[in-house]
Write a protein that holds these residues in place. Structure first.
Motif, mmCIF file in Angstrom:
data_model
loop_
_atom_site.group_PDB
_atom_site.id
_atom_site.type_symbol
_atom_site.label_atom_id
_atom_site.label_comp_id
_atom_site.label_asym_id
_atom_site.label_seq_id
_atom_site.Cartn_x
_atom_site.Cartn_y
_atom_site.Cartn_z
ATOM 1 N N TYR A 253 0.829 -1.207 0.000
ATOM 2 C CA TYR A 253 0.000 0.000 0.000
ATOM 3 C C TYR A 253 0.865 1.260 0.000
ATOM 4 O O TYR A 253 0.556 2.241 -0.701
ATOM 5 N N LEU A 254 1.949 1.241 0.756
ATOM 6 C CA LEU A 254 2.864 2.398 0.759
ATOM 7 C C LEU A 254 3.433 2.633 -0.642
ATOM 8 O O LEU A 254 3.559 3.788 -1.080
ATOM 9 N N LYS A 256 1.922 1.909 -3.420
ATOM 10 C CA LYS A 256 0.812 2.492 -4.196
ATOM 11 C C LYS A 256 0.651 3.979 -3.882
ATOM 12 O O LYS A 256 0.485 4.806 -4.780
ATOM 13 N N LEU A 257 0.736 4.328 -2.594
ATOM 14 C CA LEU A 257 0.613 5.745 -2.218
ATOM 15 C C LEU A 257 1.759 6.574 -2.789
ATOM 16 O O LEU A 257 1.558 7.729 -3.182
ATOM 17 N N GLN A 258 2.954 5.996 -2.825
ATOM 18 C CA GLN A 258 4.082 6.727 -3.420
ATOM 19 C C GLN A 258 3.842 6.970 -4.911
ATOM 20 O O GLN A 258 4.169 8.041 -5.427
ATOM 21 N N LEU A 260 0.879 7.307 -6.306
ATOM 22 C CA LEU A 260 -0.129 8.362 -6.375
ATOM 23 C C LEU A 260 0.486 9.721 -6.045
ATOM 24 O O LEU A 260 0.152 10.737 -6.655
ATOM 25 N N ARG A 261 1.389 9.727 -5.060
ATOM 26 C CA ARG A 261 2.052 10.979 -4.694
ATOM 27 C C ARG A 261 2.800 11.562 -5.897
ATOM 28 O O ARG A 261 2.766 12.761 -6.147
ATOM 29 N N LEU A 264 0.426 13.012 -8.426
ATOM 30 C CA LEU A 264 -0.095 14.283 -7.923
ATOM 31 C C LEU A 264 0.976 15.369 -8.064
ATOM 32 O O LEU A 264 0.690 16.480 -8.532
ATOM 33 N N ALA A 265 2.202 15.053 -7.681
ATOM 34 C CA ALA A 265 3.294 16.027 -7.789
ATOM 35 C C ALA A 265 3.499 16.446 -9.246
ATOM 36 O O ALA A 265 3.778 17.601 -9.535
ATOM 37 N N ASN A 266 3.338 15.466 -10.168
ATOM 38 C CA ASN A 266 3.488 15.758 -11.609
ATOM 39 C C ASN A 266 2.235 16.365 -12.237
ATOM 40 O O ASN A 266 2.219 16.598 -13.441
ATOM 41 N N ARG A 267 1.179 16.527 -11.438
ATOM 42 C CA ARG A 267 -0.124 16.979 -11.941
ATOM 43 C C ARG A 267 -0.584 16.111 -13.104
ATOM 44 O O ARG A 267 -1.140 16.606 -14.094
ATOM 45 N N ASP A 268 -0.386 14.792 -12.964
ATOM 46 C CA ASP A 268 -0.755 13.855 -14.022
ATOM 47 C C ASP A 268 -2.203 13.396 -13.815
ATOM 48 O O ASP A 268 -2.478 12.342 -13.236
ATOM 49 N N GLY A 269 -3.121 14.236 -14.299
ATOM 50 C CA GLY A 269 -4.545 13.980 -14.084
ATOM 51 C C GLY A 269 -5.017 12.666 -14.691
ATOM 52 O O GLY A 269 -5.853 11.969 -14.106
ATOM 53 N N LEU A 272 -3.970 9.770 -12.381
ATOM 54 C CA LEU A 272 -4.810 9.761 -11.173
ATOM 55 C C LEU A 272 -6.204 9.232 -11.503
ATOM 56 O O LEU A 272 -6.737 8.371 -10.804
ATOM 57 N N ILE A 275 -6.418 5.452 -11.858
ATOM 58 C CA ILE A 275 -6.454 4.742 -10.567
ATOM 59 C C ILE A 275 -7.838 4.876 -9.937
ATOM 60 O O ILE A 275 -8.440 3.892 -9.485
#
Lengths: 302, 302
Positions: A253-254, A256-258, A260-261, A264-269, A272, A275
């Protein structure tokens, strides 16, 4: 050929053990139910409520001529109970348990029971209520619910059948997994979500502006954190008992969160949304399958 | 002194905008409600349902002599709507919105409206339902719910009061935060939980034995993942719109999970229990405060 159970001993006459007794009586069982436990008070209440017929004066007394023994005490006590049971375990008795984790119970049972291990059939009823104690015990707790048996190579088919038919008489549906598989499954779908929910509430509660945050928390937060209202002692025990599998799921899960992070940091809509959309689809199809099953069994849940 | 609203223009006549119109009418407003939007079909349905009195033929037509304008379209359209509105924004008109994030809306409004920015009062009604579209609009959606206004230094007290009284007429309770504070609060209590819930369902759905896992998921999992049933497009937009605050909350949560991971790896039961117990206490006291508030307002939720 089904054995008619004449004596059933229950270690721990709370919600789980008490509901098992009530459900079996409700199904027409004529067995004598004998309660055992550390808390005399709970045993006295269980007897007054008609859940058990008698209170055992000792483990030896409880075990004598028992056809079936259910260990439904808090999981942290399982090892000690098995060690107390071992010297009094007669050849005709089958022992099962109701613990939420199974590999640790199997290890404790092997250590405690030695060459009598074949008489122990590990089990996990997937049922519960918010309340606890003998007063919370109800005859239909297990109707339509799953009971997972993680039978051992040493178990006989007859002994497994004895435990399975008792749960089936309670209305439960029997599933079979091996202990390691069971623990990985529940680490993913139950133990990890509990840890994540506790972590979020603690994270927010520790912030300097926690009061402001809670003021704006609404129904999404309420559902997400409902399981953080569960007993901290019980979930500490489950976390430790299933530590290897839970660590594995937490690490996945960590990762997976990385991911997603990073999106988000790349603004890759698009990433996101992929997922989120996959999760939404998977959840919708899961809910549809639950609802189909509920049509059959009239209820679900844990 | 309260202005009697004679014309209200609503961009987006779905659940949020439609319920606003229904609630104001229900409160006795005699305003003419004019709908604007990209989807003619939704506007026609909203008119047939009695939510709006007329459909604007253009943004100019919608804006002419409007006392109040509510932008309740999907947040990704807010910037474009504000740019379309700007040339037709008359001195007597106040504009507000219903977006879930505020810093990005304020930036878009400043860019679009220039020196008319004082006429824009950013808002966020904390209310919703599972359904969407004009058919889902109901007069009591906002009763007892919070509406957060993140007023700007350029806003006049009268204009803020005009927006606040409209929402109060809908039954809402007005709260005031600044935009950055609003975004940090909702990142913590709403946007992060959505991301975490989507991440868990996707994590499980991607595993080779996903079918087995979902088979044993029960009520705790169902509640934890309810918000992963939400619209992926909407939550992609919210995640990107509130990216800086959401990244901050996600990083704090990742730190918390790393702490928990270490406690679990060390089998430190006391430390795990302390986190779980703190979370349980905080959640119980939050639920108690919600229930007290519900006694006053008869409902809560988002």
């Amino acid at each position: 050929m089904a054995v008619v159970l004449k004596k059933i001993a229950i270690f721990g006459v709370g919600l789980i053990g008490g509901s098992f007794a009530r459900a079996l009586r409700h199904s027409g069982s004529t067995a004598r139910f004998v309660g055992v436990g550390r808390t005399v008070d709970a045993l006295v209440r269980a007897q007054a409520l008609g859940i058990i017929d008698e209170i055992a004066v000792s483990v030896e007394d409880a075990m004598r001529d028992a056809d079936l023994v259910l260990i439904a005490a808090p999981v942290a006590q399982t090892g000690a109970i098995l060690r107390a049971v071992a010297p009094h375990l007669q050849p005709g008795t089958v022992v099962t348990d109701a613990g939420s984790t199974k590999s640790d119970v199997v290890a404790a049972a092997r250590a405690a029971l030695g060459d009598k291990i074949g008489q122990f059939i590990p089990g996990h009823p997937i049922a519960g209520r918010e309340q606890n104690g003998p007063e919370a015990a109800i005859a239909d707790l297990y109707v339509g619910k799953k009971v997972v048996l993680t039978a051992l190579p040493e178990n006989s088919a007859d002994d497994i059948a004895r435990v399975a038919s008792a749960w089936q008489a309670c209305g439960a549906v029997i599933h079979r997994l091996d202990a390691a598989e069971h623990d990985r499954v529940f680490a993913a779908v139950s133990h990890l979500p509990h840890l994540l929910s506790y972590a979020l509430v603690d994270d927010i509660a520790q912030k300097p502006h926690a009061g402001l945050l809670f003021q704006y928390a609404a129904s999404g937060f309420r559902d997400f954190t409902r399981i953080a209202g569960s007993s901290p002692e019980m979930w500490r025990d489950i976390s430790l008992a299933n530590q290897p599998a839970l660590l594995g799921e937490l690490d996945a899960y960590l990762d997976k969160l990385q991911d997603l992070r990073q999106m988000l940091a790349n603004r890759d809509g698009a990433a996101l949304e992929a997922i989120y959309a996959n999760a939404q689809r998977a959840r919708h199809s899961w809910i549809a399958s639950i609802e189909a099953a509920e049509q059959q069994h009239k209820q679900g849940g844990d």
